[in-house]
Structures are given as C-alpha cells and as structure tokens.
Design a protein around this motif. Structure first.
Motif, PDB file in Angstrom:
ATOM      1  N   HIS A  44       0.824  -1.211   0.000  1.00  0.00           N
ATOM      2  CA  HIS A  44       0.000   0.000   0.000  1.00  0.00           C
ATOM      3  C   HIS A  44       0.857   1.260   0.000  1.00  0.00           C
ATOM      4  O   HIS A  44       0.436   2.291  -0.522  1.00  0.00           O
ATOM      5  CB  HIS A  44      -0.948  -0.006   1.207  1.00  0.00           C
ATOM      6  CG  HIS A  44      -0.280  -0.265   2.517  1.00  0.00           C
ATOM      7  ND1 HIS A  44      -0.055  -1.535   2.985  1.00  0.00           N
ATOM      8  CD2 HIS A  44       0.217   0.572   3.453  1.00  0.00           C
ATOM      9  CE1 HIS A  44       0.536  -1.477   4.170  1.00  0.00           C
ATOM     10  NE2 HIS A  44       0.719  -0.201   4.470  1.00  0.00           N
ATOM     11  N   GLU A  45       2.068   1.179   0.525  1.00  0.00           N
ATOM     12  CA  GLU A  45       2.918   2.371   0.562  1.00  0.00           C
ATOM     13  C   GLU A  45       3.519   2.674  -0.810  1.00  0.00           C
ATOM     14  O   GLU A  45       3.511   3.819  -1.264  1.00  0.00           O
ATOM     15  CB  GLU A  45       4.015   2.192   1.609  1.00  0.00           C
ATOM     16  CG  GLU A  45       3.490   2.152   3.038  1.00  0.00           C
ATOM     17  CD  GLU A  45       4.605   2.038   4.061  1.00  0.00           C
ATOM     18  OE1 GLU A  45       5.785   2.095   3.660  1.00  0.00           O
ATOM     19  OE2 GLU A  45       4.298   1.911   5.257  1.00  0.00           O
ATOM     20  N   VAL A  46       4.042   1.642  -1.479  1.00  0.00           N
ATOM     21  CA  VAL A  46       4.658   1.889  -2.786  1.00  0.00           C
ATOM     22  C   VAL A  46       3.605   2.238  -3.832  1.00  0.00           C
ATOM     23  O   VAL A  46       3.839   3.081  -4.707  1.00  0.00           O
ATOM     24  CB  VAL A  46       5.496   0.667  -3.226  1.00  0.00           C
ATOM     25  CG1 VAL A  46       6.680   0.466  -2.305  1.00  0.00           C
ATOM     26  CG2 VAL A  46       4.655  -0.597  -3.280  1.00  0.00           C
ATOM     27  N   LEU A  47       2.434   1.602  -3.743  1.00  0.00           N
ATOM     28  CA  LEU A  47       1.378   1.922  -4.700  1.00  0.00           C
ATOM     29  C   LEU A  47       0.780   3.299  -4.422  1.00  0.00           C
ATOM     30  O   LEU A  47       0.429   4.030  -5.357  1.00  0.00           O
ATOM     31  CB  LEU A  47       0.285   0.850  -4.652  1.00  0.00           C
ATOM     32  CG  LEU A  47       0.691  -0.523  -5.188  1.00  0.00           C
ATOM     33  CD1 LEU A  47      -0.392  -1.549  -4.884  1.00  0.00           C
ATOM     34  CD2 LEU A  47       0.974  -0.467  -6.684  1.00  0.00           C
ATOM     35  N   HIS A  48       0.683   3.666  -3.162  1.00  0.00           N
ATOM     36  CA  HIS A  48       0.167   4.996  -2.835  1.00  0.00           C
ATOM     37  C   HIS A  48       1.095   6.078  -3.385  1.00  0.00           C
ATOM     38  O   HIS A  48       0.615   7.109  -3.893  1.00  0.00           O
ATOM     39  CB  HIS A  48       0.037   5.149  -1.316  1.00  0.00           C
ATOM     40  CG  HIS A  48      -0.556   6.460  -0.889  1.00  0.00           C
ATOM     41  ND1 HIS A  48      -1.882   6.763  -1.067  1.00  0.00           N
ATOM     42  CD2 HIS A  48       0.007   7.555  -0.315  1.00  0.00           C
ATOM     43  CE1 HIS A  48      -2.129   7.976  -0.612  1.00  0.00           C
ATOM     44  NE2 HIS A  48      -0.994   8.489  -0.159  1.00  0.00           N
ATOM     45  N   GLN A  49       2.397   5.824  -3.324  1.00  0.00           N
ATOM     46  CA  GLN A  49       3.338   6.787  -3.881  1.00  0.00           C
ATOM     47  C   GLN A  49       3.184   6.881  -5.394  1.00  0.00           C
ATOM     48  O   GLN A  49       3.212   7.971  -5.975  1.00  0.00           O
ATOM     49  CB  GLN A  49       4.774   6.386  -3.519  1.00  0.00           C
ATOM     50  CG  GLN A  49       5.832   7.373  -3.970  1.00  0.00           C
ATOM     51  CD  GLN A  49       5.684   8.718  -3.296  1.00  0.00           C
ATOM     52  OE1 GLN A  49       5.584   8.798  -2.084  1.00  0.00           O
ATOM     53  NE2 GLN A  49       5.670   9.779  -4.087  1.00  0.00           N
ATOM     54  N   GLU A  50       2.984   5.732  -6.065  1.00  0.00           N
ATOM     55  CA  GLU A  50       2.804   5.733  -7.517  1.00  0.00           C
ATOM     56  C   GLU A  50       1.533   6.484  -7.902  1.00  0.00           C
ATOM     57  O   GLU A  50       1.544   7.320  -8.816  1.00  0.00           O
ATOM     58  CB  GLU A  50       2.737   4.306  -8.053  1.00  0.00           C
ATOM     59  CG  GLU A  50       2.495   4.246  -9.550  1.00  0.00           C
ATOM     60  CD  GLU A  50       2.250   2.836 -10.066  1.00  0.00           C
ATOM     61  OE1 GLU A  50       2.019   2.682 -11.284  1.00  0.00           O
ATOM     62  OE2 GLU A  50       2.277   1.893  -9.247  1.00  0.00           O
ATOM     63  N   PHE A  51       0.428   6.210  -7.203  1.00  0.00           N
ATOM     64  CA  PHE A  51      -0.842   6.849  -7.543  1.00  0.00           C
ATOM     65  C   PHE A  51      -0.813   8.334  -7.217  1.00  0.00           C
ATOM     66  O   PHE A  51      -1.443   9.143  -7.913  1.00  0.00           O
ATOM     67  CB  PHE A  51      -1.985   6.168  -6.802  1.00  0.00           C
ATOM     68  CG  PHE A  51      -2.168   4.714  -7.166  1.00  0.00           C
ATOM     69  CD1 PHE A  51      -1.688   4.226  -8.373  1.00  0.00           C
ATOM     70  CD2 PHE A  51      -2.799   3.825  -6.304  1.00  0.00           C
ATOM     71  CE1 PHE A  51      -1.837   2.890  -8.717  1.00  0.00           C
ATOM     72  CE2 PHE A  51      -2.963   2.495  -6.643  1.00  0.00           C
ATOM     73  CZ  PHE A  51      -2.472   2.029  -7.847  1.00  0.00           C
ATOM     74  N   ARG A  58      -6.170  11.021 -12.673  1.00  0.00           N
ATOM     75  CA  ARG A  58      -5.705  10.266 -13.830  1.00  0.00           C
ATOM     76  C   ARG A  58      -5.934   8.768 -13.625  1.00  0.00           C
ATOM     77  O   ARG A  58      -6.292   8.058 -14.575  1.00  0.00           O
ATOM     78  CB  ARG A  58      -4.212  10.547 -14.060  1.00  0.00           C
ATOM     79  CG  ARG A  58      -3.603   9.771 -15.225  1.00  0.00           C
ATOM     80  CD  ARG A  58      -4.387   9.999 -16.508  1.00  0.00           C
ATOM     81  NE  ARG A  58      -3.802   9.244 -17.625  1.00  0.00           N
ATOM     82  CZ  ARG A  58      -4.454   8.997 -18.754  1.00  0.00           C
ATOM     83  NH1 ARG A  58      -5.705   9.442 -18.913  1.00  0.00           N
ATOM     84  NH2 ARG A  58      -3.875   8.316 -19.717  1.00  0.00           N
ATOM     85  N   VAL A  59      -5.738   8.283 -12.397  1.00  0.00           N
ATOM     86  CA  VAL A  59      -6.012   6.875 -12.094  1.00  0.00           C
ATOM     87  C   VAL A  59      -7.484   6.560 -12.325  1.00  0.00           C
ATOM     88  O   VAL A  59      -7.846   5.522 -12.896  1.00  0.00           O
ATOM     89  CB  VAL A  59      -5.607   6.548 -10.641  1.00  0.00           C
ATOM     90  CG1 VAL A  59      -6.007   5.123 -10.278  1.00  0.00           C
ATOM     91  CG2 VAL A  59      -4.101   6.722 -10.457  1.00  0.00           C
TER      92      VAL A  59
END
Length: 236
Positions: A44-51, A58-59
């Motif tokens: 959830h941390e790495v994906l939250h940074q990506e989003f 845009r997502v």
C-alpha cells in the motif's frame, strides 16, 4: 550492485522505508533455525506513492477507460462489492518468481503492480537457502510472508493506512512516519484479481498440487496424471 539498485529501487537510500518482517529462517553458517527481520516494502505504501505521483484523477480516468476490459473476478471481488458508491478501486496483480543468482541458490522475488499501469514494484526478496528447514518445507517462513501480504491486502481493501503492524503490535519507534498516517484515508482502494507465477511457484510457494502427483496434478481441474494431456473432446 549499483545497477541492481537502479533496476529494483532497493537502494538503502530509496524513498520508501523498509518494513522489517520478523520470521523464522535457516542460518547458512550454523544450519540452525533462527528468527530474524527480513526487510520488505508494504504494497500500500509503494502503490500509494505511484498513484500520488500519477494523480488520483488520472487513475480514475484510466479505470473508467478500462471498465469493459476488467475481468469478472474484479466485479465480484469483495473489495469492489463492499466499496461505497463512487469509490476508486484499483485492480492489482501479484507476481512471484524464483531467480538463480549463484550456482546452488535462488531468490524468490515478489512483485506487485496495478493491472492498468504496468509499473512493477519489487516488494520482497527471499533467499531460498534461508527458508526454514525444520521439516516444514519452508512454510514457517512463507507463513510470515503471507501474513504480511494479507495485512497489505486488507489495508488496501479498506482504503485506510493501518493502525498497527501486520502482527497486531504497535509501530516501532523507528516507524514514526507510519504511526503518523495511521488510520488516515488513502483516497483509493484496491482488489487483488491476479496472482501470477509459473507452475513451480504455484506448487512450491503457494502450496497447490505439483505436476508429478498421481491424483489431481493440475491445480485447475480434476484430471489424473495419466489423463493430464488427453485433449479428446476439448475445444480450442
């Protein structure tokens, strides 16, 4: 090593903060069963940074453009069914694979990525020779890994940052950033719709039937080993 860090984003100077997962392992020096912390990255941390970098608007646009191509497993997923109307629920994929890196040893890599985006995130690496060898076939180690992944999945399903570590204990003193965001809204939710890997990982890591057993060698059907390649009566 610099090339490896650049490709995987695993440098100690990475923007992401490693998350220590305490698990039983085998000591290659003494052959004893030891308990140690293995660094991993919460999904959830790495994906939250990506989003966040991409922008949630845009997502949401990408998700709307792909509605007709989403699989039935997405629409039937509990994270999608239970989400409030208008919630942003992103489909995710988990991929596992083992890679030999020395003559007698391999490393199990665990990746996660948004199905609509394609950017892979390496969230954990386990050296196979360090998996627990107490006659458990490595399951003592993998149980802790799956417990950590489940914590990430439940967090993304709820759409809020966790208020405790994956084992229920409070965050450590070195995890002030996680304690500061505990319980806050992430602005998105996620549903894991694909768990990918070759048959070796399906059988060994995930514990499904291997291809060489007599009864039910296929993890998707009830074929026996003798009839596994009998395609009479099957259409393309």
């Amino acid at each position: 090593h610099r090339q490896f860090d650049k490709a995987t984003g695993s440098s100690l100077h990475s923007a992401h903060e490693f998350y220590p997962v305490r698990m039983p392992t085998a000591s290659r020096a003494t052959a004893d069963r030891i308990i140690k912390d293995v660094p991993m990255l919460p999904l959830h941390e790495v994906l939250h940074q990506e989003f966040t970098d991409l922008g949630l608007d845009r997502v949401r646009e990408l998700l709307a453009e792909s509605r007709d191509r989403l699989p039935p497993s997405y629409w039937a997923h509990p994270a999608v069914v239970s989400a409030p109307p208008g919630s942003l629920v992103v489909p995710l994929s988990i991929y596992m694979d083992s890679v030999p890196f020395v003559w007698h040893d391999t490393a199990l890599g665990i990746w996660a990525y948004g199905t609509l985006f394609g950017k892979h995130h390496l969230v954990g690496v386990l050296r196979k020779s360090e998996a627990c060898q107490c006659s458990c076939r490595g399951w003592c180690t993998m149980h802790c890994v799956f417990q950590f992944l489940r914590w990430c999945f439940v967090t993304m399903m709820a759409g809020r940052f966790p208020q405790a570590r994956h084992d229920g204990s409070p965050f450590k003193d070195t995890e002030s950033n996680r304690a500061g965001t505990a319980g806050s809204d992430m602005g998105w939710r996620a549903a894991v719709v694909f768990v990918k890997g070759d048959w070796a990982e399906i059988a060994n890591t995930l514990g499904f039937s291997p291809w060489n057993v007599v009864q039910y060698p296929c993890f998707l059907c009830e074929s026996t080993r003798e009839g596994l390649f009998d395609y009479v009566g099957l259409s393309p």
